[in-house]
Design an enzyme around this catalytic site. Structure first.
Site, PDB file in Angstrom:
ATOM      1  N   CYS A  13       0.839  -1.185   0.000  1.00  0.00           N
ATOM      2  CA  CYS A  13       0.000   0.000   0.000  1.00  0.00           C
ATOM      3  C   CYS A  13       0.883   1.247   0.000  1.00  0.00           C
ATOM      4  O   CYS A  13       1.857   1.270   0.748  1.00  0.00           O
ATOM      5  CB  CYS A  13      -0.851  -0.030   1.261  1.00  0.00           C
ATOM      6  SG  CYS A  13      -1.982   1.337   1.414  1.00  0.00           S
ATOM      7  N   PRO A  14       0.655   2.272  -0.771  1.00  0.00           N
ATOM      8  CA  PRO A  14      -0.551   2.498  -1.572  1.00  0.00           C
ATOM      9  C   PRO A  14      -0.382   2.180  -3.067  1.00  0.00           C
ATOM     10  O   PRO A  14      -1.191   2.611  -3.864  1.00  0.00           O
ATOM     11  CB  PRO A  14      -0.774   3.999  -1.405  1.00  0.00           C
ATOM     12  CG  PRO A  14       0.620   4.549  -1.398  1.00  0.00           C
ATOM     13  CD  PRO A  14       1.485   3.501  -0.753  1.00  0.00           C
TER      14      PRO A  14
END
Lengths: 73, 391
Positions: A13-14
């Protein structure tokens, strides 16, 4: 209608959300974008973003730790 | 481009003011000669006059210090010329040691690292929890070998203002050249370079509604900066290349347009945002010094969530903000500034920077905080970073 596949396996992430957004920006209305990945936070975050963008979430599946999320633009 | 974006990332770059563009226009279409053509024809003389007038206006905003203002392509080039130019000139004569702080912006930090790979010894100074440089460590680090100290005026992420007056005096007493990167403070806080012992100062136009691609380096009289791009004799023979006259004119116009009242408005907007976030969103920590900070910067850690996720979700709702960390480069490196002030990786990844400019309004802050509340709440629900207490 095109089907666009984005491989984000092993990305954290992200990055999966960023890649999903890039693909969705390029996609035409009606195209399906399928993102596959392994990071669990992204699996929860992408559907949240899909809702925020007003797009259609076609499904979320997971097998052997690899999830796939299908979105229609 | 999405015209509805509400922009709170003015430290990254800002929307140019139309009045700046109007001031620049004649130098694209009417007076398009270069200043070095002043010896050939009238258009060149006009170009030279425009360039020198722009230079004088910016020097005046700096307090008319004794020295030269060299126009460059921006802060990155200015800091590179300052640091590498001094090292190139003095490293064979005086010593091979320079000092920078750990939380410098990349033009300074990476110039230092590049010099380090080429045999220059670099000391990276620690900062306290607010981002202030340890002045005793600075004093202790200076030796006979030290040729340059480079410490920023205000930090790019957390907005903390360093005591460049005292740092300059320390450098002066030790006969060491002092460079300061003032990209994020110039025009936003008052300072008079004629009363400071700063030998080299980096400034840029695009952070206060000027054009991109133009910056400047102030070089105090007598400071030995080596020319490092060979070519013509422009900019006092210190920076070769055709002069960016429209850029210089735009830079000067942008300087002219900033007022004390505007900076006060930005301070009020910033304070309003910080207070609203702290009152309405739990588990937040403001970063940077509570008082010694530039007026248009807020940096806040939203615990148990990632700053990158916040920025992406805010973008989807029409707001532009930024994080200090470099996730978008896929390196997943945490902000070196937040780590520098003693934050852990979670805090470094959960920090968001909000920077204000001329076109921001109070109602935009209200709208953003409303969006932010919901985004942070939802992200905390799915976050793997926390316990049950914030679910």
């Amino acid at each position: 209608m095109a089907e666009i596949k984005i491989d984000c396996i092993n990305e954290t992430c992200p990055v999966p959300l960023v890649e999903a957004r890039k693909a969705l920006r390029k996609a035409s209305k009606g195209d399906v974008v399928e993102i596959t990945g392994t990071h669990q936070s992204s699996k929860k975050e992408i559907p949240m973003a899909v809702k925020s963008m007003g797009l259609e979430l076609l499904g979320v599946e997971e097998e052997g730790g690899v999830w796939s999320i299908r979105i229609r633009k | 481009m999405d015209k509805k974006t509400i922009y709170f990332d003015n430290a990254a770059s800002s929307r140019m003011d139309e009045r700046v563009l109007e001031a620049m226009k004649p130098y694209f279409f009417d007076v398009y000669a270069v200043a070095t053509s002043e010896f050939g024809y009238s258009l060149g003389i006009e170009a030279r006059e425009a360039l020198d007038l722009a230079r004088a206006k910016i020097l005046s905003a700096l307090g008319n210090p004794e020295g030269k203002l060299i126009f460059t392509s921006g802060s990155t080039e200015s800091s590179n010329i300052a640091i590498k130019g001094v090292v190139r000139n003095l490293s064979g004569k005086k010593g091979k040691h320079i000092i920078v702080s750990k939380i410098e912006d990349f033009p300074v930090l990476n110039s230092a690292k590049s010099l380090e790979r080429n045999g220059i010894k670099v000391t990276y100074l620690d900062v306290d929890k607010y981002g202030l440089v340890d002045l005793n460590q600075l004093k202790d680090s200076i030796s006979k070998e030290t040729i340059l100290v480079s410490i920023q005026h205000a930090n790019q992420e957390i907005g903390t203002i360093q005591d460049i007056k005292t740092i300059g005096e320390i450098c002066d007493r030790n006969n060491v050249i002092f460079h300061s990167d003032a990209t994020h403070s110039f025009m936003r806080i008052p300072f008079d370079l004629s009363k400071l012992s700063v030998d080299l100062l980096t400034v840029s136009a695009h952070t206060f509604h000027g054009p991109k691609g133009i910056g400047a380096l102030f070089v105090r009289e007598g400071v030995p900066v080596a020319k490092w791009i060979d070519g013509g004799f422009q900019e006092f023979d210190l920076r070769a290349g055709v002069e960016n006259i429209p850029g210089a004119v735009g830079f000067a116009k942008a300087v002219e347009l900033v007022t004390k009242e505007e900076n006060e408005t930005l301070r009020n907007l910033r304070d309003y945002l910080v207070e609203k976030i702290q009152n309405e969103i739990p588990y937040t920590t403001p970063n940077g010094h509570p008082e010694k900070r530039i007026p248009h910067n807020a940096n806040i850690t939203f615990h148990y969530v990632e700053g990158e996720s916040i920025t992406l979700h805010l973008d989807m709702k029409g707001f532009a903000v930024s994080t200090g960390s470099a996730c978008f480069s896929k390196s997943l490196e945490a902000s070196h500034v937040i780590l520098g002030i003693g934050g852990d990786h979670e805090r470094a990844h959960g920090s968001v920077r909000f920077t204000f400019g001329r076109f921001n309004k109070k109602e935009d802050v209200d709208k953003m905080v409303e969006a932010l509340k919901e985004i942070v709440r939802q992200l905390r629900v799915i976050s793997p970073l926390k316990g049950e207490k914030v679910r």
